[in-house]
Design an enzyme around this catalytic site. Structure first.
Site, mmCIF file in Angstrom:
data_model
loop_
_atom_site.group_PDB
_atom_site.id
_atom_site.type_symbol
_atom_site.label_atom_id
_atom_site.label_comp_id
_atom_site.label_asym_id
_atom_site.label_seq_id
_atom_site.Cartn_x
_atom_site.Cartn_y
_atom_site.Cartn_z
ATOM 1 C CB CYS A 1 -0.828 -0.005 1.313
ATOM 2 S SG CYS A 1 -1.954 -1.421 1.399
ATOM 3 N N GLY B 1 -2.080 -13.159 -12.875
ATOM 4 C CA GLY B 1 -2.397 -14.166 -13.589
ATOM 5 C C GLY B 1 -1.252 -14.936 -13.988
ATOM 6 C CB THR C 1 -5.995 -13.740 -11.864
ATOM 7 O OG1 THR C 1 -5.341 -12.563 -11.446
ATOM 8 C CG2 THR C 1 -6.377 -12.955 -13.168
HETATM 9 C C1 LIG Z 1 -8.837 -7.691 -8.722
HETATM 10 C C2 LIG Z 1 -7.549 -7.969 -7.869
HETATM 11 C C3 LIG Z 1 -7.611 -7.459 -6.740
HETATM 12 C C4 LIG Z 1 -6.730 -7.616 -5.742
HETATM 13 N N1 LIG Z 1 -6.682 -7.098 -4.370
HETATM 14 C C5 LIG Z 1 -5.880 -7.428 -3.543
HETATM 15 C C6 LIG Z 1 -5.956 -6.991 -2.334
HETATM 16 O O1 LIG Z 1 -6.792 -6.155 -1.886
HETATM 17 N N2 LIG Z 1 -4.939 -7.198 -1.149
HETATM 18 C C7 LIG Z 1 -3.865 -8.056 -1.701
HETATM 19 O O2 LIG Z 1 -3.213 -8.381 -0.671
HETATM 20 N N3 LIG Z 1 -3.670 -8.578 -2.958
HETATM 21 C C8 LIG Z 1 -4.610 -8.329 -3.880
HETATM 22 N N4 LIG Z 1 -4.615 -8.682 -5.051
HETATM 23 C C9 LIG Z 1 -3.630 -9.468 -5.513
HETATM 24 C C10 LIG Z 1 -3.862 -10.973 -5.425
HETATM 25 O O3 LIG Z 1 -4.216 -11.273 -4.093
HETATM 26 C C11 LIG Z 1 -2.641 -11.832 -5.622
HETATM 27 O O4 LIG Z 1 -1.495 -11.545 -4.908
HETATM 28 C C12 LIG Z 1 -2.007 -11.652 -7.323
HETATM 29 O O5 LIG Z 1 -3.124 -11.274 -8.157
HETATM 30 C C13 LIG Z 1 -1.325 -12.627 -7.844
HETATM 31 O O6 LIG Z 1 -2.071 -13.844 -7.894
HETATM 32 P P1 LIG Z 1 -2.820 -14.096 -9.219
HETATM 33 O O7 LIG Z 1 -1.759 -14.249 -10.345
HETATM 34 O O8 LIG Z 1 -3.330 -15.583 -8.835
HETATM 35 O O9 LIG Z 1 -4.020 -13.230 -9.160
HETATM 36 C C14 LIG Z 1 -5.545 -8.297 -6.050
HETATM 37 C C15 LIG Z 1 -5.608 -8.948 -7.376
HETATM 38 C C16 LIG Z 1 -6.560 -8.754 -8.204
HETATM 39 C C17 LIG Z 1 -6.470 -9.287 -9.759
#
Ligand SMILES: Cc1cc2nc3c(=O)[nH]c(=O)nc-3n(C[C@H](O)[C@H](O)[C@H](O)COP(=O)(O)O)c2cc1C
Ligand SMILES: Cc1cc2nc3c(=O)[nH]c(=O)nc-3n(C[C@H](O)[C@H](O)[C@H](O)COP(=O)(O)OP(=O)(O)OC[C@H]3O[C@@H](n4cnc5c(N)ncnc54)[C@H](O)[C@@H]3O)c2cc1C
Ligand SMILES: Cc1cc2nc3c(=O)[nH]c(=O)nc-3n(C[C@H](O)[C@H](O)[C@H](O)COP(=O)(O)OP(=O)(O)OC[C@H]3O[C@@H](n4cnc5c(N)ncnc54)[C@H](O)[C@@H]3O)c2cc1C
Ligand SMILES: Cc1cc2nc3c(=O)[nH]c(=O)nc-3n(C[C@H](O)[C@H](O)[C@H](O)COP(=O)(O)O)c2cc1C
Ligand code: FES
Ligand code: FES
Lengths: 334, 296, 334, 296
Positions: C152, C241, C296
């Protein structure tokens, strides 16, 4: 020359029929007919792709990073496919600068290519040596700039990559700059694997870089889930391809923004990272790139650089641009 | 085909699938690719793109050319034999007639042909036999006596036994599990065949381990091995340096050479088999440009 | 409870039929039945996905990062699709910690979920306040750990992200650790956008983190090539993703390697980044992850977390593993 | 459908395409999706996955449900009308009969139906008319007088004029270029229709600008507007927070609400039209949790 004459009987070459003035000057007074280039290490040194298109149709041909001595590179496997990209760990295999200036550069000159040689080293003095040897080449006339691949492990600093450290990067650039005539622009090729890419960019420009190339690959890794060990012989590797394009666009945007804000002197940026189509190229251009390299996508489509040139020119025409250069960094302040 | 493609002896074309059928564990696919068909020689390969613009699989997949028909009802065709092992090959075997696939080829060096009508043994492991029938035809056209050894883990993984009987002067089949032919490896019957036919060349295509044994047996019995290798390839056209392997050059020095342009066919005795270990190949210490101790 | 009773009439729930002992302890003596979790911000706070599968079947449910006050988040568009991934800029929209502990957490508890709330803040004191409020919740029994999203912007430091600075990260973790009882492990969620992720990991563990979650999104950007301006309302966004999976595997590998070498005390790592299938999960596990979050990919397949659990368990069984935990970090030293 | 899906009133199924045909500028596609067909109500939508495992397009694409047939020769079917504008919709319109597409649905809130047999006007812009015919049928079954206004840029972008004549008590067509019906916008004939029929509800589906005008006109003439919006959606199921827009709640406070679960149908007078600008929507300053000056 007979080869070139023959060529004119092929389908008209890309640049003749383009609707938009695609020419661009990246420094040193070399006006390139267009902004499309190969990416270092994704096009070897020209002969192979010349079977698919005329390498002289490119704005410039970027060669595989060359070091002082011949190098075998790493063991295999050297690659892994990843979603919308790939991982590689070649280990800078190459013939060494002597063979490069005696064979590769003269061949590129013979077919009329404009060349942006990429140089590398394990120490700042190795970079300087390679630059000096390049300058002494009989084919140096074909050179329109030199790209300095600073994403190499620095033996003097526990193998930490030069591009991760502003001081080490600056030293390399300053030494290379000294070895080359003023009219040869020097481009520092930056790594995205840093907390603040504008700090590295600023250090390079301050040290004499006439331009920046962004981005090199991201450090990544793939595990072979059958044998449960790292898939690459070299354990980690460089991630490239369309999957990383948003990182390239962001890096170009941030550095260009820093130039607009006066935090870095304004120099041309060569954009690279995940370009597959003219639309992709336009993303990098609108973010601030004055030239575009096509890397990994060449493995999918060997004539991608000239295809992207055509597509980019058509898109610019559709959007009412008369000159490519008017589109550079156009997305800032909108 | 453009004049450039003609001169370069390589082309890229969008090929229509006109036939695809299951053969044992493999899919035999016929593509309309007149440019490739016109230029290809036995031992060369094609590189096929996977999926359309939405595809997340960017890299091409390589396949030996099984057969070409430079002209015909549909224009020239190219045939390949595909074993579905991963995402890309699965996509390729799922194509139906009239679907299209983007093809680059022909790529790589073909099998060198003897100038004299000598006896030859052709050894194919699994789908590795695919390019050998065409080769057999060319050799017999030159007056060579041609025998073939086909081997696989089991019967369903043999390819072309019937075609082999048609196109060769003798055929031996081996399977690891004895489900067809004699039980064992292709290297088992090889000494007898080389000796009996006085073969001067053993051509082979198949897994690395098999190519190494064929090389060893051929050498021991006075024949030259010409082996078609299969290394992980990202580009297939010589620009990426991923497909390298340690090979001894004419100057007796080992270099990491690109198997896509300097191969896939190598003289067996030039390959540094000692450097291979599973799917990995080390850089031999005496290789040109090998890392020095404490170096890169 | 009536809802839970009803559920037992559904197809047998994931974990019952698994061939391998998938249970794992991430600290504090909470033995999770399996290592699969949602990823923060990719699953809201449970109700929505509970329509597709029983959220109590997960090892733990990770909630959207919650801050002190209600937040509207950013304007739209908030997303762009990218090759094998997406970019988002939500701006931490949420109801604030009071609504979270009064509504969301009790609901999750009511359906029997184990919860890993994710907390965020614009200052280290905000993080501490949110943690304290969480501890005081009547539904705190459902909490098996707290994930601290340190990606953040830190208002005290020109909006520089906490996770980019070891000191700022350590301060947040130390303050949060103080607010929570010992048996609640605190996980620091790291950003990959740093020059050396092991330095941030070390700072967090030293400050009291009982575990690490890796990785958050990469900073990226997409340009709308029709209107030639940044596509997201927030200009840059987070890239996630399958396209970034190799970066996640590398980050986990590097940090785990540093633990093996004694440079960081050994704590469990929760892996996240681009997991689509059981095979992908196994990559992260073999690199060093003791639990897996699916983010994702849930947008593609709402029941992905339980599907991945089944696939992972089958793959482990195929490879002769009897316990999931035996596969953790197995690719090191092979 | 599992019991969970039944209770949750949403399901995920691999649907076979059984019919696909060109209608003007659009593709009308019929999918076998019995679970969705059984649960859906007019105004709800489905989210379709793009491509197979090799696809680099991860996000689903949303489409209003045009029609459902809960049972039939093939089991229940769901029909959608697709305008090919980008990679995903192009892939979808290229599917041939017997191809499969992964479908999640039904999603979102349906159009609220009046409890009394009041007069209603249904306004569709382009493919936005797709969900209105089914709605018209339901309304007329409740004794409502139903008129429809169909508008588009040009004739080929109108959808369902013939079907409208069959299913409504009155139909007005407008096109921007006058190529069909009267030249102009759907909002031009609207005041007269509302006044003449004494309509209490104007249902609308189409581009944002149109929904705003319908809301304005409806309000001015004493009708309630119920509009189905179309925001960029990453998940469609309420978990990602990308599809939000500023909407005024029952407590008169504006919040950024998810159009996939709290919409896509909203009461027009609740939508903060002042916050929209092109494809962007600002967070209004008086929104709950809006960034404070100097704040986030
Ligand atoms: C739409 C969206 C919102 C997200 N919001 C948060 C969040 O509020 N807090 C957080 O720690 N990570 C957040 N992330 C990150 C995910 O938790 C994760 O760390 C990241 O997307 C990588 O994993 P993935 O490739 O499986 O999505 C967000 C990701 C996406 C796509
Ligand atoms: C010269 C040559 C000739 C070949 N001839 C045939 C043939 O006739 N029939 C046949 O079935 N197969 C042949 N192969 C092997 C075939 O190319 C691989 O099986 C295929 O690339 C695997 O792709 P995949 O997507 O199914 O597997 P994945 O494992 O998903 O592939 C991932 C990546 O690794 C590469 N890769 C994986 N295995 C190989 C391999 N063995 N060789 C090269 N690249 C690989 C792929 O190209 C891809 O980039 C040949 C390979 C080469 C190099
Ligand atoms: C509730 C709802 C109902 C819809 N009904 C229909 C319909 O009946 N017929 C029809 O043709 N279209 C409809 N749309 C619009 C349709 O979803 C988009 O045109 C489609 O998603 C674009 O995908 P693409 O891959 O072609 O375009 P791209 O621009 O390549 O899409 C890129 C990304 O942006 C998202 N996106 C782009 N435009 C939109 C949009 N307008 N709405 C939502 N997401 C978008 C896509 O889902 C994708 O994730 C509807 C949208 C919503 C939200
Ligand atoms: C196989 C391969 C080899 C590469 N070798 C080099 C190199 O020698 N020098 C260099 O500066 N970059 C090298 N790169 C990085 C590319 O030039 C480029 O910066 C990067 O791949 C991102 O662009 P792309 O996504 O278009 O490939 C290499 C990339 C690949 C895939
Ligand atoms: S596969 Fe690229 S050089 Fe051989
Ligand atoms: S589209 Fe994900 S919350 Fe609405």
């Amino acid at each position: 020359m007979s080869e070139l004459t023959e060529l004119s009987q092929d389908a008209p070459s890309g640049s003749d029929e383009l609707a938009v003035d695609m020419s661009v000057d990246l420094g040193g007074g070399h006006r390139l007919p267009n902004p499309l280039m190969t990416a270092s290490g994704c096009a070897a040194n020209g002969k192979e792709l010349h079977r698919f298109f005329d390498v002289a149709d490119l704005g410039a041909f970027v060669t595989k990073s060359v070091m002082a001595d011949p190098r075998s590179g790493r063991g295999t496997p050297r690659m892994a496919e990843t979603p919308s990209g790939m991982l590689n760990s070649i280990g800078l295999q190459g013939p060494g600068i002597d063979a490069f200036v005696e064979e590769d550069l003269p061949w590129l000159q013979s077919v009329g290519a404009r060349v942006l040689p990429s140089i590398a080293g394990s120490s700042s003095t190795e970079y300087a040596h390679v630059a000096a040897r390049l300058r002494a080449s009989r084919a140096f006339e074909s050179v329109v700039g030199v790209e300095v691949n600073i994403s190499c492990p620095n033996v003097a600093n526990r193998g930490l990559v030069f591009a991760c450290d502003p001081l080490a990067s600056a030293k390399v650039i300053a030494l290379v700059r000294e070895q080359l005539p003023r009219h040869i622009p020097v481009f520092a090729k930056l790594s995205p694997d840093v907390t603040d890419i504008t700090a590295i960019a600023a250090a390079c420009v301050k040290a004499g870089a006439d331009g920046l190339t962004m981005i090199n690959t991201l450090l990544g890794m793939v595990i072979d889930t059958d044998r449960l060990r790292p898939q690459l012989g070299g354990v980690t590797g460089g991630l490239s391809g369309p999957g990383i394009r948003p990182v390239a666009v962001r890096a170009i945007w941030q550095v260009r923004q820093a130039m607009f804000e006066g935090r870095i002197p304004t120099v041309p940026i060569i954009g690279v990272g995940g370009v597959r189509t003219g639309r992709d190229a336009l993303e990098l251009v609108a973010a601030g790139a004055s030239a575009i390299q096509v890397g990994t996508v060449v493995f999918n489509d060997p004539s991608a650089p000239v295809r992207v040139l055509r597509e980019l020119s058509d898109l610019l025409a559709d959007r009412g641009f008369e000159r490519f250069t008017d589109a550079v960094a156009v997305a800032h302040g909108r | 085909m453009t004049e450039r493609a003609m001169r370069a002896r390589v082309t890229q074309e969008v090929a229509e699938v006109i036939a695809t059928r299951r053969v044992g564990a493999y899919q035999h696919i016929t593509l309309v690719a007149p440019g490739v068909a016109e230029l290809a020689r036995p031992g060369q390969f094609v590189a096929l793109a996977v999926g359309d613009d939405t595809s997340g699989n960017l890299l091409r997949r390589s396949f030996s050319i099984h057969k070409v028909s430079p002209s015909g009802t549909y224009g020239g065709t190219v045939e390949i034999v595909v074993s579905a092992v991963g995402a890309g090959t699965r996509w390729i075997v799922e194509r139906a007639p009239h679907d299209t696939i983007d093809v680059v080829g022909p790529l790589g060096k073909a099998f060198p042909l003897p100038t004299e009508p000598v006896a030859c043994v052709l050894v194919g492991g699994g789908y590795g036999s695919a390019p050998l029938f065409w080769l057999a035809g060319e050799l017999r056209a030159r007056g060579c006596h041609v025998e073939m050894v086909l081997g696989a883990a089991s019967e369903d993984r043999l390819f072309g036994v019937v075609e082999a009987r048609r196109s060769c002067d003798g055929v031996t089949v081996t399977t690891d599990d004895g489900s067809a032919g004699q039980q064992g490896w292709v290297s088992d019957p090889l000494p007898e065949i080389i000796e009996r036919t006085r073969a001067s060349v053993a051509y082979a295509c198949g897994p690395m381990g098999m190519l190494e044994s064929v090389t060893r047996v051929a050498q021991a019995h006075g024949a030259v091995a010409q082996v078609a290798v299969e290394e992980s390839m990202a580009c297939g056209v010589g620009v990426c340096m991923t497909c390298v392997m340690p090979v001894v050059g004419a100057d007796d020095r080992t270099r990491m050479v690109r198997s896509c342009v300097e191969g896939p066919v190598f003289r067996g005795d030039r390959v540094r088999w000692d450097a291979f270990e599973g799917r990995h190949a080390r850089v031999p210490d005496d290789c040109v440009g090998a890392p020095k101790v404490g170096g890169h």
